[in-house]
Scaffold this motif. Structure first.
Motif, mmCIF file in Angstrom:
data_model
loop_
_atom_site.group_PDB
_atom_site.id
_atom_site.type_symbol
_atom_site.label_atom_id
_atom_site.label_comp_id
_atom_site.label_asym_id
_atom_site.label_seq_id
_atom_site.Cartn_x
_atom_site.Cartn_y
_atom_site.Cartn_z
ATOM 1 N N ILE A 29 0.820 -1.198 0.000
ATOM 2 C CA ILE A 29 0.000 0.000 0.000
ATOM 3 C C ILE A 29 0.855 1.250 0.000
ATOM 4 C CG2 ILE A 29 -1.784 1.239 1.279
ATOM 5 C CD1 ILE A 29 -2.666 -1.547 2.302
ATOM 6 N N LEU A 32 2.100 2.202 -3.585
ATOM 7 C CA LEU A 32 1.115 2.621 -4.570
ATOM 8 C C LEU A 32 0.430 3.935 -4.223
ATOM 9 C CD1 LEU A 32 -0.493 -0.812 -5.361
ATOM 10 C CD2 LEU A 32 1.213 0.437 -6.641
ATOM 11 N N THR A 33 0.468 4.344 -2.969
ATOM 12 C CA THR A 33 -0.221 5.572 -2.607
ATOM 13 C C THR A 33 0.750 6.699 -2.293
ATOM 14 O OG1 THR A 33 -0.421 4.789 -0.330
ATOM 15 C CG2 THR A 33 -2.262 4.362 -1.785
ATOM 16 N N GLU A 67 -8.505 1.786 3.636
ATOM 17 C CA GLU A 67 -8.680 2.399 2.330
ATOM 18 C C GLU A 67 -7.893 3.706 2.272
ATOM 19 O OE1 GLU A 67 -12.738 2.870 1.265
ATOM 20 O OE2 GLU A 67 -13.262 0.784 1.673
ATOM 21 N N LEU A 152 -2.259 -5.738 -7.637
ATOM 22 C CA LEU A 152 -2.926 -4.473 -7.943
ATOM 23 C C LEU A 152 -4.424 -4.623 -8.131
ATOM 24 C CD1 LEU A 152 -0.561 -2.716 -10.512
ATOM 25 C CD2 LEU A 152 -0.489 -2.687 -8.014
ATOM 26 N N ALA A 154 -6.045 -3.800 -10.770
ATOM 27 C CA ALA A 154 -6.236 -2.392 -11.137
ATOM 28 C C ALA A 154 -7.465 -2.186 -12.009
ATOM 29 C CB ALA A 154 -4.998 -1.875 -11.859
ATOM 30 N N ARG A 172 -6.471 5.203 -5.683
ATOM 31 C CA ARG A 172 -7.253 4.711 -4.543
ATOM 32 C C ARG A 172 -6.985 3.227 -4.346
ATOM 33 N NH1 ARG A 172 -11.063 7.505 -7.683
ATOM 34 N NH2 ARG A 172 -11.664 9.543 -6.832
ATOM 35 N N THR A 173 -6.868 2.803 -3.097
ATOM 36 C CA THR A 173 -6.759 1.387 -2.784
ATOM 37 C C THR A 173 -7.760 1.026 -1.694
ATOM 38 O OG1 THR A 173 -5.037 1.751 -1.112
ATOM 39 C CG2 THR A 173 -4.301 1.332 -3.368
ATOM 40 N N PRO A 175 -7.771 -2.383 0.266
ATOM 41 C CA PRO A 175 -7.138 -3.708 0.342
ATOM 42 C C PRO A 175 -7.942 -4.750 1.124
ATOM 43 C CG PRO A 175 -6.118 -2.192 1.883
ATOM 44 C CD PRO A 175 -7.061 -1.371 1.065
ATOM 45 N N LEU A 240 -5.110 -5.140 -3.565
ATOM 46 C CA LEU A 240 -5.193 -3.702 -3.305
ATOM 47 C C LEU A 240 -6.392 -3.047 -3.979
ATOM 48 C CD1 LEU A 240 -1.437 -2.696 -3.611
ATOM 49 C CD2 LEU A 240 -2.725 -3.432 -1.611
ATOM 50 N N ARG A 241 -6.946 -3.681 -5.009
ATOM 51 C CA ARG A 241 -8.071 -3.091 -5.746
ATOM 52 C C ARG A 241 -7.786 -1.634 -6.110
ATOM 53 N NH1 ARG A 241 -13.034 -4.767 -1.979
ATOM 54 N NH2 ARG A 241 -11.433 -4.517 -0.367
ATOM 55 N N LEU A 242 -6.675 -1.451 -6.792
ATOM 56 C CA LEU A 242 -6.201 -0.121 -7.156
ATOM 57 C C LEU A 242 -7.086 0.511 -8.230
ATOM 58 C CD1 LEU A 242 -3.933 2.119 -7.205
ATOM 59 C CD2 LEU A 242 -2.915 0.775 -9.064
#
Length: 248
Positions: A29, A32-33, A67, A152, A154, A172-173, A175, A240-242
């Motif tokens: 996390i 990616l952020t 999040e 990701l 993504a 946005r993530t 996780p 992460l559901r990016l």
């Protein structure tokens, strides 16, 4: 005379395992952020890329399991996602795999890439000049192999490019985490990467032997690291559901 493993060895193994499994979330996390902002703000000269790598290292220490939403301003270069696969192999072949994906920033012949919890930076291409500033979450201790993989998953924009004008990009993530244990076997870990030399150096530093292999024939090699002896695998995947979108 064979020395039996005592409580100290088991305690050390437990400490290593907990540290790795907790650190995986921070790596996935944080990169990616928080780190993406440093990447796109600095530009891509050699000195700037070094500062980006340092910023990514710092970001790994401040990750969160909740999040997150971060808006960065892309002034130059391209920020994109890419398909990358992580595999675990046993004696019988591939026993587990995931499309982990990668976040890649490129500008003026320089590249910073975050994949499978690690961050590499350096010249574009596969000349071997890349270095690893944040290592992967892989550790072996007391008959166990701990493997952590941020994935990701993504959606939204696949690539954003800017030339001159500052372009806001929102990451946005949200996780979630999945844990599993693989039974004892002789295991190898394979990471698909465009910076194979950096991964080889890191894996060899950990006492493994490595080979390169193109599993899917797409021209991107995987570095396959063999860990000696039989081990069980403690595996953690951080989905992460990016989401990457243009705009504040």
């Amino acid at each position: 005379m064979t020395r039996s493993r005592g409580n100290g060895d088991r305690a050390q193994s437990a400490v290593v395992g907990v540290a790795v499994l907790l650190g995986i979330t921070v790596v996935g996390i944080g990169v990616l952020t928080a780190a993406a902002g440093a990447v796109v703000e600095e530009g891509a000269t050699a000195a700037a890329t070094a500062r980006v790598a340092d910023g990514i290292d710092d970001a790994l220490d401040t990750g969160t399991v909740t999040e997150t939403e971060t808006t960065v301003r892309l002034a130059d270069g391209t920020l994109r996602t890419a398909d990358r696969t992580v595999r675990v192999l046993g004696d019988s072949g591939v026993v587990w795999s995931v499309n982990a994906g990668a976040v890649v920033y490129e500008s003026r012949g320089r590249r910073v890439s975050a994949v499978a919890g690690a961050v590499t930076s350096g010249p574009g291409g596969r000349s071997g000049g890349s270095s690893m500033s944040a290592p992967p979450s892989v550790a072996a201790a007391d008959g166990t192999l701990y493997v952590g993989v941020p994935a990701l998953n993504a959606s939204g924009t696949d690539a954003v490019s800017a030339r001159g004008a500052a372009l806001p990009v929102t990451l946005r993530t949200a996780p979630t985490h999945e844990r599993r244990i693989l039974p004892a076997d002789r295991y190898r870990v394979a990471v698909e990467t465009t910076a194979p030399a950096a991964w080889e150096r890191e894996f060899r530093r950990r006492g493994t032997t490595t080979v390169r292999r193109d599993f899917d024939g797409d021209g991107v090699p995987s570095v396959v690291a063999a860990f000696p002896g039989e081990r069980t695998v403690h595996l953690v995947v951080h989905d992460l559901r990016l989401e990457m979108e243009v705009g504040a």
